[in-house]
Design an enzyme around this catalytic site. Sequence first.
Site, PDB file in Angstrom:
ATOM      1  N   GLY A  81      24.600-146.932  23.256  1.00  0.00           N
ATOM      2  CA  GLY A  81      25.209-147.337  24.506  1.00  0.00           C
ATOM      3  C   GLY A  81      24.877-148.785  24.799  1.00  0.00           C
ATOM      4  O   GLY A  81      24.013-149.401  24.162  1.00  0.00           O
ATOM      5  N   GLN A  83      23.171-150.309  27.004  1.00  0.00           N
ATOM      6  CA  GLN A  83      21.760-150.599  27.279  1.00  0.00           C
ATOM      7  C   GLN A  83      20.829-149.802  26.360  1.00  0.00           C
ATOM      8  O   GLN A  83      19.761-149.354  26.767  1.00  0.00           O
ATOM      9  CB  GLN A  83      21.448-150.307  28.750  1.00  0.00           C
ATOM     10  CG  GLN A  83      21.989-151.336  29.716  1.00  0.00           C
ATOM     11  CD  GLN A  83      21.302-152.686  29.571  1.00  0.00           C
ATOM     12  OE1 GLN A  83      20.155-152.779  29.151  1.00  0.00           O
ATOM     13  NE2 GLN A  83      22.018-153.749  29.914  1.00  0.00           N
ATOM     14  N   SER A  84      21.216-149.694  25.112  1.00  0.00           N
ATOM     15  CA  SER A  84      20.464-148.891  24.145  1.00  0.00           C
ATOM     16  C   SER A  84      19.086-149.466  23.856  1.00  0.00           C
ATOM     17  O   SER A  84      18.943-150.619  23.418  1.00  0.00           O
ATOM     18  CB  SER A  84      21.256-148.802  22.840  1.00  0.00           C
ATOM     19  OG  SER A  84      20.468-148.273  21.794  1.00  0.00           O
ATOM     20  N   ASN A  85      18.037-148.652  24.064  1.00  0.00           N
ATOM     21  CA  ASN A  85      16.683-149.023  23.651  1.00  0.00           C
ATOM     22  C   ASN A  85      16.564-149.050  22.130  1.00  0.00           C
ATOM     23  O   ASN A  85      15.838-149.869  21.566  1.00  0.00           O
ATOM     24  CB  ASN A  85      15.667-148.045  24.224  1.00  0.00           C
ATOM     25  CG  ASN A  85      15.580-148.105  25.727  1.00  0.00           C
ATOM     26  OD1 ASN A  85      15.407-149.168  26.314  1.00  0.00           O
ATOM     27  ND2 ASN A  85      15.702-146.956  26.374  1.00  0.00           N
ATOM     28  N   ALA A  87      18.898-149.852  19.964  1.00  0.00           N
ATOM     29  CA  ALA A  87      19.488-151.092  19.454  1.00  0.00           C
ATOM     30  C   ALA A  87      18.525-152.259  19.641  1.00  0.00           C
ATOM     31  O   ALA A  87      18.324-153.082  18.734  1.00  0.00           O
ATOM     32  CB  ALA A  87      20.811-151.367  20.164  1.00  0.00           C
TER      33      ALA A  87
END
Length: 341
Positions: A81, A83-85, A87
């Site tokens: 997503g 705001q992916s942690n 990523a």
Amino acid sequence: MSHSDLLNRFPRVRLMRGPTPIQRLDRLERVLGERRRGVSIWAKRDDLMELGGGGNKLRKLEFLIGQAQSQGCDTVVVTGGLQSNFARLAAAACARTGLGCEVVLTQMVPRETEIYRANGNVLLDRLFGARVHILKAGDDAGEFAFQRAAEIAASGGKAFVGTLGGSTPVGALGYVDCAFEIAAQSTEIGTFDQVVIPNGSGGMHAGLVAGAAVGGKDLSQIRAYTVLSPADVCVAATVDKVNAVFELLGKEDRVQAEDLTISGTQLGGGYGMPTSRLVEAVRIVGRSEGLLIDPVYGGKAFAGLLSDIENEVIAPGSNVLFVMTGGSPGLYAYADALNSN
């Protein structure tokens, strides 16, 4: 075969230094007063890792980056997503190990504010040098990621594709290791009646359950709150992931739905959508302990923990361990929700 030998069979790149600490939230306990029903609340500080702002995804990435390097890959392409942690930490891990990184981000959360689209984890993805692809709502991130891998191959490189949250059986090995770590720390602190976690893509939960089973622990002590999908969907997906981890480890153990404890009480409007109980949980931990819980995963799980303690779903007098999964950069993308009221 020892626990270390069980995992040493798999390629691994060390991205964190030693076991993360466990601390008692005694100031929070005092603030809660009678609301805590005599429950002792502890935190496993998986937010305290040196690389990339810290967080639980580094445990998965140790094995995923190891897998990528063992396959001769020079680039990692991951999905998540906006705001992916995962990523963010993949970008940091690639910077540390000299791999190229591309992150494919999708609009999984109906939030259109500029602060959500450009701040928090998205800002850090770029800071760590990743090439960022932001897709439109409804686009297939997996298809795009494999298309990019094909393009990288055509230009002479080789890409490893990491799926949503890194929640493959290989990625989940990081939390098999964490289960062994908690068991070792428990010999000094004492046994935990409940280990409380959020469940998003399910890899952390799957690894903890598989590790607990290998260590002969009671699986019912692991209590999860789904933050991504309805509870029945989450249970089915997590069962499949646990059993896939057992297969990878060469174990004959298997779990069924009734072996897992997953609550849907904190999902609210869906993934990434704030709730009043989440905001209260983030604030009470911040104001009593000076600690940051993220607004997507840990905030909802801690809200569930507080509710279940107060309602005595978690037995009074229990010893409870909350796994702080990190993700605090996401707080900056939710400033509007956290500053309200």
